[in-house]
Design a protein around this motif. Structure first.
Motif, short mmCIF file in Angstrom:
data_model
loop_
_atom_site.label_atom_id
_atom_site.label_comp_id
_atom_site.label_asym_id
_atom_site.label_seq_id
_atom_site.Cartn_x
_atom_site.Cartn_y
_atom_site.Cartn_z
N ILE A 110 45.49 41.58 35.83
CA ILE A 110 46.24 41.47 37.09
C ILE A 110 47.10 40.22 37.09
O ILE A 110 48.26 40.24 37.52
CB ILE A 110 45.26 41.46 38.29
N ARG A 111 46.56 39.12 36.59
CA ARG A 111 47.31 37.86 36.56
C ARG A 111 48.54 37.98 35.67
O ARG A 111 49.61 37.47 36.01
CB ARG A 111 46.41 36.72 36.05
N ARG A 112 48.39 38.67 34.54
CA ARG A 112 49.49 38.77 33.59
C ARG A 112 50.46 39.91 33.92
O ARG A 112 51.54 39.97 33.33
CB ARG A 112 48.93 38.98 32.18
N ASN A 113 50.06 40.78 34.80
CA ASN A 113 50.89 41.94 35.11
C ASN A 113 51.03 42.10 36.63
O ASN A 113 50.44 43.00 37.22
CB ASN A 113 50.30 43.21 34.50
N PRO A 114 51.80 41.25 37.27
CA PRO A 114 51.94 41.32 38.74
C PRO A 114 52.58 42.61 39.22
O PRO A 114 52.51 42.92 40.41
CB PRO A 114 52.83 40.10 39.06
N ASP A 115 53.20 43.37 38.29
CA ASP A 115 53.82 44.63 38.68
C ASP A 115 52.80 45.74 38.91
O ASP A 115 53.14 46.78 39.48
CB ASP A 115 54.82 45.08 37.61
N LEU A 116 51.56 45.52 38.48
CA LEU A 116 50.50 46.53 38.69
C LEU A 116 49.97 46.37 40.12
O LEU A 116 48.89 45.82 40.35
CB LEU A 116 49.39 46.36 37.66
N VAL A 117 50.70 46.87 41.07
CA VAL A 117 50.41 46.59 42.49
C VAL A 117 49.16 47.31 42.99
O VAL A 117 48.56 46.89 43.98
CB VAL A 117 51.63 46.97 43.36
N GLU A 118 48.74 48.39 42.33
CA GLU A 118 47.58 49.14 42.80
C GLU A 118 46.27 48.61 42.22
O GLU A 118 45.20 48.78 42.82
CB GLU A 118 47.73 50.62 42.44
N LEU A 119 46.33 47.99 41.06
CA LEU A 119 45.11 47.57 40.37
C LEU A 119 44.27 46.56 41.15
O LEU A 119 43.02 46.68 41.16
CB LEU A 119 45.46 47.00 39.00
N PRO A 120 44.85 45.57 41.85
CA PRO A 120 44.01 44.60 42.57
C PRO A 120 43.09 45.24 43.61
O PRO A 120 42.03 44.68 43.93
CB PRO A 120 45.03 43.67 43.22
N ALA A 121 43.48 46.38 44.15
CA ALA A 121 42.67 47.02 45.19
C ALA A 121 41.58 47.92 44.61
O ALA A 121 40.73 48.42 45.34
CB ALA A 121 43.55 47.85 46.12
N LYS A 122 41.59 48.11 43.31
CA LYS A 122 40.61 49.00 42.67
C LYS A 122 39.36 48.23 42.25
O LYS A 122 39.44 47.06 41.86
CB LYS A 122 41.22 49.68 41.45
N ARG A 123 38.23 48.93 42.32
CA ARG A 123 36.98 48.35 41.80
C ARG A 123 36.67 49.06 40.48
O ARG A 123 36.19 50.19 40.46
CB ARG A 123 35.83 48.54 42.80
N ILE A 124 36.99 48.38 39.39
CA ILE A 124 36.86 48.98 38.06
C ILE A 124 35.52 48.58 37.44
O ILE A 124 35.23 47.39 37.27
CB ILE A 124 38.02 48.55 37.15
N THR A 125 34.70 49.57 37.12
CA THR A 125 33.42 49.36 36.47
C THR A 125 33.42 50.03 35.10
O THR A 125 34.39 50.70 34.74
CB THR A 125 32.27 49.94 37.31
N SER A 126 32.35 49.88 34.36
CA SER A 126 32.27 50.53 33.05
C SER A 126 32.36 52.05 33.20
O SER A 126 32.94 52.74 32.36
CB SER A 126 30.97 50.14 32.34
N HIS A 127 31.82 52.57 34.31
CA HIS A 127 31.92 54.02 34.53
C HIS A 127 33.35 54.42 34.88
O HIS A 127 33.76 55.55 34.60
CB HIS A 127 30.96 54.47 35.63
N SER A 128 34.10 53.50 35.47
CA SER A 128 35.50 53.77 35.76
C SER A 128 36.27 54.06 34.47
O SER A 128 37.22 54.85 34.46
CB SER A 128 36.15 52.58 36.47
N LEU A 129 35.89 53.39 33.37
CA LEU A 129 36.55 53.63 32.09
C LEU A 129 36.27 55.05 31.60
O LEU A 129 37.14 55.69 30.99
CB LEU A 129 36.09 52.61 31.05
N ARG A 130 35.08 55.54 31.89
CA ARG A 130 34.73 56.92 31.52
C ARG A 130 35.56 57.92 32.33
O ARG A 130 36.05 58.91 31.80
CB ARG A 130 33.23 57.12 31.74
#
Length: 328
Positions: free
Chosen positions: A257-277
């Motif tokens: 998120i810090r390196r890609n400020p254009d990813l506007v939706e990612l900060p609101a997501k809760r990404i877990t290991s299962h999210s990768l699945r």
């Protein structure tokens, strides 16, 4: 009352039976749910092999009205139902093995919860997944070769890319052994997972290249001469744990998120290991992978489970009808 050592020996025997049956990830999950019961029984001065149906009914009421997580939140209705299901399974097993005369859990009812049609997990879209792997790759490049930081960065890149490229459960990645990997054919052999045996899964070459570099350089540095059959190891030269993987992912997402400020939706997501699945399933499905093939890749026992990972947007259903129906 936080660890398995506080469980009654019968509960420990049940968890060990699950592990012996090749259900290590299930045992880990069940242990967390049974820990809630063990803690409550301890406060009531009741031994797990002396519990009655009335005791379990009181526990169920407490679970609904009195239990609070470390964050101060109540359990969801789905989790409450899961806890009761696990307790019923554990006591039924004890009863079948003759460890208890009467099954007290057979008299309690699992709450009815409307089943969701889709998996309620935030996941990465293609742009976010690429940004995440590029961030991890950049951290490898920025670390000084020959240092522990460099070795750890290689490991972190390898484990996250393997998760995104294979859809493996976190526990499957943690337990992965060197003998299960074929870097020439880009395959990983699943000897036993979730009750299924004898599967061979293809892995994308971009992920196995990251894995190869980790195995050649990072892993030997972390082990420092210690022998291990595990693919992913910790800085303490032991097996990496689930919490460590989640920590690595959390830090990687923050840095992405810090390196890609254009990813506007990612900060609101809760990404877990299962999210990768879930991300693996969604990206393949959106790329044209049929659900039967995806079912095999996900190691699901039924197509219904796979379908929950791949919800169809209304416009996609409409497009499929227009393309395939002879009278459309």
């Amino acid at each position: 009352m936080s660890g398995p050592a506080h469980h009654h020996p019968h509960v420990l025997a049940y968890l060990e039976a699950l592990r012996s049956a090749g259900k290590g990830s299930t045992a880990l999950t069940y242990e967390v749910h049974l820990r809630r019961l063990s803690g409550w029984l301890a406060t009531q001065g009741i031994a797990a092999d002396r519990v009655t149906t009335a005791d379990l009914s009181r526990f169920q009421i407490w679970l609904t009205t009195g239990y609070r997580s470390p964050r101060g939140t109540a359990l969801s209705a789905t989790t409450q139902a899961t806890v009761i299901t696990v307790i019923r399974s554990a006591y039924a097993w004890m009863h079948r093995r003759g460890l208890i005369i009467h099954d007290p859990a057979s008299g309690i009812t699992v709450p009815t919860v409307q089943k969701a049609l889709t998996v309620a997990k935030d996941h990465l879209n293609q742009q976010e997944a690429i940004a995440l792997t590029e961030t991890l790759a950049a951290l490898v490049t920025e670390a000084k070769p020959g240092t522990t930081a460099h070795a750890v960065a290689q490991r972190n890149l390898a484990i996250i890319t393997m998760a995104l490229a294979s859809g493996r459960r976190c526990q499957g990645l943690i337990e992965m052994r060197l003998t299960q990997i074929d870097l020439i054919l880009n395959e990983v052999r699943i000897e036993h997972e979730k009750g299924k045996t004898g599967r061979v899964l293809p892995i994308a070459q971009w992920a196995t290249e990251a894995l190869r570099r980790y195995l050649d350089v990072g892993r030997p540095h972390l082990l420092r001469g210690v022998t291990s059959d595990r693919v992913f190891v910790s800085q303490r030269r032991g097996r990496i744990c689930h919490k460590a993987v989640e920590y690595v992912l959390d830090e990687a997402v923050v840095e992405t998120i810090r390196r890609n400020p254009d990813l506007v939706e990612l900060p609101a997501k809760r990404i877990t290991s299962h999210s990768l699945r879930v991300s693996f399933a969604m990206l393949l499905f959106q790329g044209g992978c049929n659900i039967r093939s995806l079912n095999e890749l996900m190691l699901h026992s039924s197509l219904t489970t796979t379908a929950a990972y791949t919800p169809l947007a209304l416009q996609d259903v409409r497009r499929a009808l227009l393309v395939a129906h002879p009278r459309a």
